[in-house]
Enzyme design. Structure first.
Site, short mmCIF file in Angstrom:
data_model
loop_
_atom_site.label_atom_id
_atom_site.label_comp_id
_atom_site.label_asym_id
_atom_site.label_seq_id
_atom_site.Cartn_x
_atom_site.Cartn_y
_atom_site.Cartn_z
N ALA A 1 34.20 30.87 56.49
CA ALA A 1 35.49 30.64 57.44
C ALA A 1 34.88 29.11 57.91
O ALA A 1 34.86 29.35 59.34
CB ALA A 1 35.48 31.45 58.27
N GLY A 2 34.49 28.23 57.41
CA GLY A 2 34.21 26.91 57.70
C GLY A 2 35.08 26.03 57.45
O GLY A 2 36.37 26.35 57.42
N GLY B 1 36.01 24.51 54.97
CA GLY B 1 36.81 24.93 53.72
C GLY B 1 37.19 26.25 53.93
O GLY B 1 38.63 26.10 53.31
N ALA C 1 27.99 39.00 53.49
CA ALA C 1 28.22 39.47 52.21
C ALA C 1 26.73 39.56 51.54
O ALA C 1 25.96 38.68 51.85
CB ALA C 1 28.91 38.55 51.30
N CYS D 1 22.72 15.63 52.86
CA CYS D 1 23.87 15.34 53.89
C CYS D 1 22.99 14.62 54.98
O CYS D 1 22.05 15.04 55.71
CB CYS D 1 24.17 16.53 54.87
SG CYS D 1 25.28 16.39 55.96
N CYS E 1 34.91 9.02 55.89
CA CYS E 1 34.19 9.50 56.84
C CYS E 1 34.22 8.71 58.22
O CYS E 1 34.37 7.44 58.06
CB CYS E 1 32.73 9.40 56.34
SG CYS E 1 31.54 10.27 57.55
N LYS F 1 36.76 9.61 66.19
CA LYS F 1 36.16 10.84 66.08
C LYS F 1 36.31 11.56 67.05
O LYS F 1 36.50 12.87 66.76
CB LYS F 1 34.65 10.53 65.66
CG LYS F 1 33.94 11.74 65.32
CD LYS F 1 32.63 11.68 64.28
CE LYS F 1 32.22 13.11 64.08
NZ LYS F 1 31.26 12.81 63.03
#
Length: 423
Positions: A9-10, A12, A78, A160, A354, A389
């Protein structure tokens, strides 16, 4: 009735839940499983690390937000995916059956791959989670009381790099405002072959512009760097040439360090035979669907993408917010097609948009496609990016709380960058 389960549940998983429910409607069920009860806006973590944000400003409770949209929520880790049975086993022993599974877990942070790295059992900080960022802020406060050398960067295998650049310049700005900068030598250590590579082979003038910015801020750097080990107050770094040969070994003292780790797939996902590559990232086809288990889709950092190019020290390819958003939309439309008896037809748009904050200024870039050669390369710098931002943070969190299913990254960022549309 189809049951779509979203694991994670981020940035994405939450949009995937909202879009999926909007597309399928009341006749079908959507469930989100997440190990935490709260959503965190990860791009804000570098600000947490210097006290410019508080946890409550960048997080919110997941369950009330999903409940308003008639989406189920399970706050559990999970422990296993039984892909052959279309079932997820939770840490509490309960099981959840699914017709379609969307994996949006994000990564496992592989601190263990570098001896002495990490905020729990090691000597370096992280801004990968809000918990880590809060601990980084504690370390930063100690730095203010006891100034000394700072090392910030990304270890070998990292994919990243943006947050490392952001945090180095945010820390530099914060130290300057606190009148401590003159007492703190700073070094940027990165596995990238050059400053501004970003895991993307560079974007426009990112090399020269970021080098210029770091010179202006008196931040030294070591590229093609492999961190051999970290001890309390000391980092051992091997610097390589373009052939991958060690040309110098550095023993760097530090009072404070933040090093981004390499990523791996989370265990429940990585342990499914035929689902992932050796690093535990889900392999997907053009439709974001796994070839072995065709009712399992994946989006975001948890999917397998090859490096943009071979580098002397291993680097990965980043998955930016817009790219993740595009993957999610493709998945939602493809599952909708399958539920309606049609074949998947949508593909993600792997472009990079970005906004990177630098404390008192910022950098924005567009790479279309993300992996070169590109049709469009665009890179700009200025105080407007810092402002944009901040505004995007508030915009995104507000929209996620309300449960929007519209594409937030493209809608906002194109406007912020003054670009009419992506071609």
């Amino acid at each position: 009735m189809a049951h779509v389960v979203i694991l994670g549940a981020g940035t994405g998983g939450m949009p995937a839940a909202y879009e999926m429910k909007a597309e399928l409607g009341r006749k079908h069920e959507v469930t989100v499983i997440n190990s935490s009860e709260y959503f965190q806006f990860v791009p804000s973590n570098p600000w947490i690390g210097v006290g410019w944000r508080k946890r409550k400003e960048i997080t919110f409770a997941i369950e009330p937000a999903l409940k308003r949209k008639k989406i189920n929520f399970i706050a559990q880790t999970a422990s296993q995916i039984e892909a052959d049975k279309n079932r997820i086993v939770l840490a509490n022993g309960e099981t959840v059956d699914y017709d379609y599974l969307i994996v949006a877990t994000g990564p496992k942070l592989a601190f263990e791959e570098v001896q002495g790295a990490g905020p729990l059992d090691g000597f370096t900080h992280s801004v990968c989670t809000v918990d880590h960022a809060e601990k980084a802020y504690e370390g930063y406060q100690q730095l203010l009381d006891n100034p000394g050398p700072v090392i910030i960067g990304a270890v070998q295998g990292a994919s990243c790099f943006g947050p490392a650049y952001e945090y180095s310049m945010i820390v530099e700005t914060a130290l300057s405002r606190a009148k401590r900068r003159d007492k703190v030598p700073m070094t940027f250590v990165t596995s990238e072959p050059y400053i501004g590579h970003l895991g993307l082979g560079g974007v426009g003038d990112s090399k020269s512009m970021l080098e210029s910015e770091m010179r202006h801020r008196h931040i030294k750097w070591i590229t093609n760097a492999k961190v051999a080990k970290v001890e309390d107050g000391k980092m051992f770094v091997d610097e390589h040439n373009r052939h991958g040969e060690v040309i110098e070994q550095h023993e760097l003292p530090f009072h404070y360090s933040m090093m981004l780790p390499a990523f791996k797939g989370v265990e429940a996902v990585a342990n499914v035979e035929g689902l992932c590559n050796p690093r535990g990232f889900v392999t997907v086809d053009d439709y974001q669907r796994n070839k072995t288990y065709q009712n399992i889709y994946a989006a975001g950092v948890c999917i397998a993408i090859p490096p943009v190019e071979a580098t002397p020290v291993p680097t990965g390819t980043p998955k930016t917010g817009y790219m993740i958003e595009s993957m999610v939309t493709a998945i939602v439309h493809n599952i909708r097609n399958e539920v309606n008896g049609k074949a998947p037809a949508e593909t993600g748009t792997w472009n990079a948009l970005c906004l990177a904050d630098m404390g008192d200024t910022g950098a924005a870039f567009v790479a279309i496609p993300q992996i070169p050669p590109r049709n469009v390369t665009w890179y700009k710098q200025g105080k407007w990016v810092h402002t944009a931002k901040i505004a995007f943070e508030k915009y995104f969190i507000r929209k996620m709380k309300k449960g929007t299913s519209e594409p937030l990254y493209e809608k906002y960022m194109l406007k912020a960058m003054g670009i009419e549309r992506l071609k």
